[in-house]
Design a protein around this motif. Structure first.
Motif, PDB file in Angstrom:
ATOM      1  N   LEU A 139       0.888  -1.319   0.153  1.00 50.24           N
ATOM      2  CA  LEU A 139       0.033  -0.014  -0.144  1.00 50.24           C
ATOM      3  C   LEU A 139       0.978   1.214   0.264  1.00 50.24           C
ATOM      4  N   GLN A 140       1.961   1.215   0.817  1.00 49.71           N
ATOM      5  CA  GLN A 140       2.850   2.338   0.890  1.00 49.71           C
ATOM      6  C   GLN A 140       3.855   2.194   0.092  1.00 49.71           C
ATOM      7  N   GLN A 141       4.056   1.200  -0.913  1.00 49.46           N
ATOM      8  CA  GLN A 141       5.244   1.080  -1.518  1.00 49.46           C
ATOM      9  C   GLN A 141       6.562   1.302  -0.750  1.00 49.46           C
ATOM     10  N   ALA A 142       6.693   0.546   0.379  1.00 48.06           N
ATOM     11  CA  ALA A 142       7.867   0.899   1.122  1.00 48.06           C
ATOM     12  C   ALA A 142       8.297  -0.521   1.312  1.00 48.06           C
ATOM     13  N   VAL A 143       9.851  -0.486   1.204  1.00 50.20           N
ATOM     14  CA  VAL A 143      10.584  -1.654   1.667  1.00 50.20           C
ATOM     15  C   VAL A 143      11.448  -1.534   2.941  1.00 50.20           C
ATOM     16  N   THR A 144      11.572  -2.540   3.691  1.00 52.21           N
ATOM     17  CA  THR A 144      12.513  -2.344   4.994  1.00 52.21           C
ATOM     18  C   THR A 144      13.029  -3.907   4.910  1.00 52.21           C
ATOM     19  N   ARG A 145      14.520  -3.726   5.334  1.00 50.99           N
ATOM     20  CA  ARG A 145      15.251  -4.861   5.718  1.00 50.99           C
ATOM     21  C   ARG A 145      15.675  -4.789   7.225  1.00 50.99           C
ATOM     22  N   ASN A 146      14.963  -5.767   7.832  1.00 50.74           N
ATOM     23  CA  ASN A 146      15.209  -5.959   9.326  1.00 50.74           C
ATOM     24  C   ASN A 146      14.863  -4.761  10.040  1.00 50.74           C
ATOM     25  N   GLY A 147      13.784  -4.194   9.377  1.00 57.61           N
ATOM     26  CA  GLY A 147      13.100  -2.655  10.178  1.00 57.61           C
ATOM     27  C   GLY A 147      13.818  -1.757   9.716  1.00 57.61           C
ATOM     28  N   THR A 148      14.574  -1.486   8.874  1.00 55.87           N
ATOM     29  CA  THR A 148      15.209  -0.586   8.354  1.00 55.87           C
ATOM     30  C   THR A 148      14.914  -0.016   6.863  1.00 55.87           C
ATOM     31  N   PRO A 149      14.459   0.977   6.785  1.00 53.38           N
ATOM     32  CA  PRO A 149      13.900   1.446   5.171  1.00 53.38           C
ATOM     33  C   PRO A 149      15.085   1.380   4.080  1.00 53.38           C
ATOM     34  N   VAL A 150      14.726   0.834   3.108  1.00 55.02           N
ATOM     35  CA  VAL A 150      15.552   0.623   2.124  1.00 55.02           C
ATOM     36  C   VAL A 150      14.975   1.367   0.898  1.00 55.02           C
ATOM     37  N   ASP A 151      15.904   2.454   0.244  1.00 55.33           N
ATOM     38  CA  ASP A 151      15.541   3.185  -0.815  1.00 55.33           C
ATOM     39  C   ASP A 151      15.448   2.317  -2.302  1.00 55.33           C
ATOM     40  N   LEU A 152      14.596   2.228  -3.042  1.00 57.89           N
ATOM     41  CA  LEU A 152      14.559   1.616  -4.161  1.00 57.89           C
ATOM     42  C   LEU A 152      13.975   2.475  -5.289  1.00 57.89           C
ATOM     43  N   THR A 153      14.657   2.312  -6.402  1.00 60.18           N
ATOM     44  CA  THR A 153      13.993   2.876  -7.739  1.00 60.18           C
ATOM     45  C   THR A 153      12.756   2.237  -8.062  1.00 60.18           C
ATOM     46  N   ALA A 154      11.731   2.875  -8.929  1.00 60.98           N
ATOM     47  CA  ALA A 154      10.613   2.133  -9.311  1.00 60.98           C
ATOM     48  C   ALA A 154      10.792   0.772 -10.022  1.00 60.98           C
ATOM     49  N   THR A 155      11.962   0.507 -10.850  1.00 61.92           N
ATOM     50  CA  THR A 155      12.368  -0.646 -11.371  1.00 61.92           C
ATOM     51  C   THR A 155      12.813  -1.837 -10.469  1.00 61.92           C
ATOM     52  N   GLU A 156      13.643  -1.231  -9.308  1.00 61.75           N
ATOM     53  CA  GLU A 156      14.219  -1.947  -8.634  1.00 61.75           C
ATOM     54  C   GLU A 156      12.959  -2.846  -7.556  1.00 61.75           C
ATOM     55  N   TYR A 157      12.126  -1.764  -7.119  1.00 63.97           N
ATOM     56  CA  TYR A 157      10.827  -2.038  -6.415  1.00 63.97           C
ATOM     57  C   TYR A 157       9.996  -3.306  -7.192  1.00 63.97           C
ATOM     58  N   LYS A 158       9.655  -3.074  -8.475  1.00 67.43           N
ATOM     59  CA  LYS A 158       8.950  -3.834  -9.118  1.00 67.43           C
ATOM     60  C   LYS A 158       9.609  -5.321  -9.427  1.00 67.43           C
ATOM     61  N   LEU A 159      10.965  -5.205  -9.591  1.00 65.65           N
ATOM     62  CA  LEU A 159      11.810  -6.541  -9.710  1.00 65.65           C
ATOM     63  C   LEU A 159      11.480  -7.286  -8.234  1.00 65.65           C
ATOM     64  N   LEU A 160      11.674  -6.716  -7.248  1.00 69.00           N
ATOM     65  CA  LEU A 160      11.623  -7.244  -6.138  1.00 69.00           C
ATOM     66  C   LEU A 160      10.491  -7.876  -5.566  1.00 69.00           C
ATOM     67  N   CYS A 161       9.312  -7.102  -6.047  1.00 72.15           N
ATOM     68  CA  CYS A 161       7.990  -7.535  -5.904  1.00 72.15           C
ATOM     69  C   CYS A 161       7.760  -8.831  -6.623  1.00 72.15           C
ATOM     70  N   PHE A 162       8.099  -8.678  -7.887  1.00 74.78           N
ATOM     71  CA  PHE A 162       7.774 -10.043  -8.759  1.00 74.78           C
ATOM     72  C   PHE A 162       8.492 -11.203  -8.251  1.00 74.78           C
ATOM     73  N   LEU A 163       9.856 -10.724  -7.742  1.00 70.83           N
ATOM     74  CA  LEU A 163      10.694 -12.030  -7.213  1.00 70.83           C
ATOM     75  C   LEU A 163       9.962 -12.772  -5.884  1.00 70.83           C
ATOM     76  N   MET A 164       9.528 -11.821  -5.038  1.00 68.32           N
ATOM     77  CA  MET A 164       8.896 -12.289  -3.725  1.00 68.32           C
ATOM     78  C   MET A 164       7.403 -12.979  -4.114  1.00 68.32           C
ATOM     79  N   GLU A 165       6.871 -12.338  -4.834  1.00 69.24           N
ATOM     80  CA  GLU A 165       5.487 -12.709  -5.207  1.00 69.24           C
ATOM     81  C   GLU A 165       5.579 -14.214  -5.466  1.00 69.24           C
ATOM     82  N   ASN A 166       6.625 -14.684  -6.328  1.00 66.60           N
ATOM     83  CA  ASN A 166       7.020 -16.157  -6.661  1.00 66.60           C
ATOM     84  C   ASN A 166       8.099 -17.170  -5.886  1.00 66.60           C
TER      85      ASN A 166
END
Length: 228
Positions: A139-166
């Motif tokens: 919803l927020q399009q936000a990513v954290t690693r062990n509770g720490t925010p991670v800054d991703l570009t739009a493409t990096e975010y999309k890539l991460l979501c696709f991998l984690m969804e599968n």
């Protein structure tokens, strides 16, 4: 109305593309120099940046670095150089795509529209993706690693979501490219995908040189390791 920030020192190209973009319904803020761009950037909010690499008072790469200090807005480089090192540098600095001059107007709009679609099509639900210490709030399009925010570009975010969804599923380069770059023609090759995988690993892996989350399956593709 989508707002585009366009930086290009060539007056005729800047004027022509600004006119064409506005005819397509976009609001365009244009700059000719790095100094002018930095001033305008501070004064506005934008949905997409189109950035020339060669500027009369500096490098578009340096301007990209400055933009990435405060924003993950989708960003396309315009460059007269198609050398692999130049392309990789732009992607490593946080660019989401690149267009090599000279280019056809149809190709330009295909790339612009595709990147805007990708940045707008993330699921608007309240669910999360959680695995291996990585949490994606869809919803927020936000990513954290062990509770720490991670800054991703739009493409990096999309890539991460696709991998984690599968999780645990081997995804071929063609599958990933088809999901990330939805133009009718294939402009991005597997070498460029390798750059994005490497860049994403540096942001979410404990040891990017020995990844435990994004695994390479030799000769087949990549998969997200199934971890709690």
């Amino acid at each position: 109305m989508k707002r585009i920030f366009f930086v290009e020192d060539d007056a005729s190209l800047r004027s022509g593309l600004t006119f064409a973009l506005e005819k397509q319904g976009y609001a365009v803020t244009a700059a000719a120099t790095r100094a002018e761009a930095e001033s305008l950037w501070q004064a506005g909010a934008y949905d997409l940046v189109i950035l020339d690499v060669s500027l009369p008072d500096g490098s578009g790469y340096d301007l990209c670095r400055k933009i990435r200090q405060t924003s993950q807005v989708p960003l396309i480089f315009l460059t007269a150089a198609d050398e692999e090192t130049e392309v990789i540098m732009g992607l490593d600095l946080g660019g989401d795509d690149y267009i090599t001059k000279p280019f056809k107007l149809a190709v330009f709009f295909s790339r612009v529209n595709a990147l805007l679609r990708r940045s707008a099509q993330f699921p608007e639900t309240g669910r999360q993706l959680v695995s291996g210490g990585i949490t994606v709030d869809l919803l927020q399009q936000a990513v954290t690693r062990n509770g720490t925010p991670v800054d991703l570009t739009a493409t990096e975010y999309k890539l991460l979501c696709f991998l984690m969804e599968n999780p645990g599923q081997v995804l071929s380069a063609d599958q990933i490219l088809g999901r990330l770059w939805d133009c009718e023609e294939r402009y991005i090759d597997s070498s460029t995908l390798t750059v994005y995988i490497r860049r994403l690993r540096t942001k979410i892996e404990e040891d990017p040189a020995h990844p435990q989350k994004i695994l390479t399956v030799r000769g087949m593709g990549y998969k997200w390791s199934v971890t709690p």
